[in-house]
Design an enzyme around this catalytic site. Structure first.
Site: not given
Length: 436
Positions: A24-25, A99, A123, A321, A343
């Site tokens: 996804k990223n 985002r 998110d 994640d 984070m």
């Protein structure tokens, strides 16, 4: 947007093969990068998830020709881009919901000298400031404005000029945005404190094939020599390492025997090692990871016998994640664990649902939780719950699959944003999970 839920009946052992989706990223970055060239760019292994669908919509709205070649491969041609669309209500409405839309700014600014963006959504995992993106672009010579009434950012530049940039935080999307702007800037840009995840490395490899000049791949210091224009290319997205980690956690929690296929082991960094610290047996066979049935798994301790701490860190550290997956796994492990989520400050707020299921967790503060493993003496029990964000949603799904009885998970569009047809794929290996 449908208001769907998952009904999950847990306590079943699963068996079979799982193939991870495209990352996804990485997808969100490389899809934005197609705006940098007027020539066709073909991208394979694109995941079929909500966030990608929304970004494809935005690209179509901008005038990019999007051709679907097969189930996971698209050809993009950004010959004519409609910059007026960026200021339309339709763009604003869609861009706010995802985002990843923030990464449209770098390419649009580099190629057309201006870009607009509404404040993006995504998110609810704590503050995720955009300063890093805009500071980097300003240093390249862009003018930045924020329209309070429209809640909209704008950046403009006659010509971007290469410079030395020290990123004020190691932001993945911030680094991607600055790279995409710098490849068409005049002169040399040095980006220090750059994120260096495989996603960024993949973006740089793709841009290099398009004609960009980038040195320092895989390190936190990138040197980019600007070029006049970029050409087309073909690119394949890596398997999603977050999904791979989630499947490892699922196998351990549900006492299953699962093989995860084609994972590109060499791109997983420290991830397999962290799961081994959790007591999971992993057998790496070529490019597959086999997780055998395990009666129990025991969390290792530090050499002096003190409680293991697992914390997230910028790559090559452990990805934030997967922290929720580690936390869920610890509830049924033998031994105790301190989870330190450095984070993001709201990522641990889903532990109340696990406590309701019978887990023994002490939330120390917004960043730390201590988990006392039950070693399966008490099985978690099914409850009704709501998914707060993508990663916690999958962690709760894994908890539900290991629990006694039926769980209902609401707000699963959060899970669909990042995981492709997760219910169908888990049913294929024996999970009892229905969309309701």
């Amino acid at each position: 947007m449908t208001n769907e839920s998952f009904a999950v009946t847990g306590g079943r052992s699963l068996r079979g093969d799982l193939v991870p989706q495209g990352a996804k990223n990485e997808a969100l970055q490389v899809l934005c990068a197609v705006l940098l060239s007027a020539e066709p760019v073909t991208i394979a292994n694109v995941p079929e998830i909500r966030d990608v669908a929304m970004l494809l919509d935005l690209l179509r709205g901008l005038g990019v020709e999007v051709e679907k070649l097969n189930s996971d491969t698209y050809r993009f041609t950004a010959r004519e881009v409609d910059l007026d669309y960026v200021q339309s209500d339709a763009f604003e409405d869609k861009a706010r919901r995802i985002r990843g839309s923030v990464m449209l700014i770098g390419p649009l600014l580099a190629r057309y000298g201006r870009a607009f963006l509404p404040k993006p959504g995504g998110d609810k995992i704590g503050r995720r400031r955009l300063d890093t993106h805009f500071l980097g672009l300003q240093q390249l010579g862009a003018q930045f404005d924020y329209d309070v009434d429209r809640n909209q950012y704008s950046v403009t530049a006659k010509k971007l000029k290469g410079t030395y940039i020290l990123m004020d935080e190691i932001s993945l999307t911030g680094t991607a945005n600055v790279i995409m702007a710098a490849v068409l800037a005049e002169g040399v840009t040095r980006i220090y404190n750059a994120a260096c995840e495989p996603y960024i490395q993949q973006l740089c490899r793709m841009l290099t094939r398009m004609g960009a000049k980038i040195e320092g791949l895989g390190s936190n210091l990138l040197a980019i020599t600007g070029v006049e224009e970029l050409g087309g290319t073909e690119h394949r997205i890596l398997p999603d390492m977050i999904e791979i980690g989630s499947f490892i956690g699922l196998a351990a929690m549900t006492q299953s025997e699962i093989t995860i296929k084609d994972v590109q082991v060499h791109e997983l960094g420290i991830i397999p090692r962290v799961f081994e610290k959790m007591g999971v047996q992993l057998e790496i066979k070529g490019d597959d990871i086999h997780i055998p049935y395990q009666e129990e798994y025991e969390i290792q301790t530090f050499i002096d016998g003190s409680i293991m701490t697992i914390y997230d860190a910028p790559w090559p550290g452990f990805t934030p994640d997967l922290m929720s997956i580690i936390l869920v796994m610890a509830t049924q492990a033998k031994g105790s664990l301190l989870v330190h989520q450095k984070m993001f400050e709201s990522r641990l707020f889903f532990v109340d649902k696990l406590i309701d299921m019978g887990a023994q967790i002490i939330l120390c503060d917004p960043h730390r939780a201590t988990v006392i493993g039950l070693n399966r003496r008490f099985q978690l029990r099914g409850i009704e719950m709501t998914s707060p964000d993508i990663r916690a949603g999958v962690a709760l799904l894994i908890a539900a699959l290991s629990a006694k009885g039926t769980s209902i998970i609401h707000n699963i569009n959060q899970i669909d944003r990042g995981y492709q047809r997760i219910d169908e794929r888990l049913r294929a290996i024996g999970a009892q999970i229905e969309r309701v």
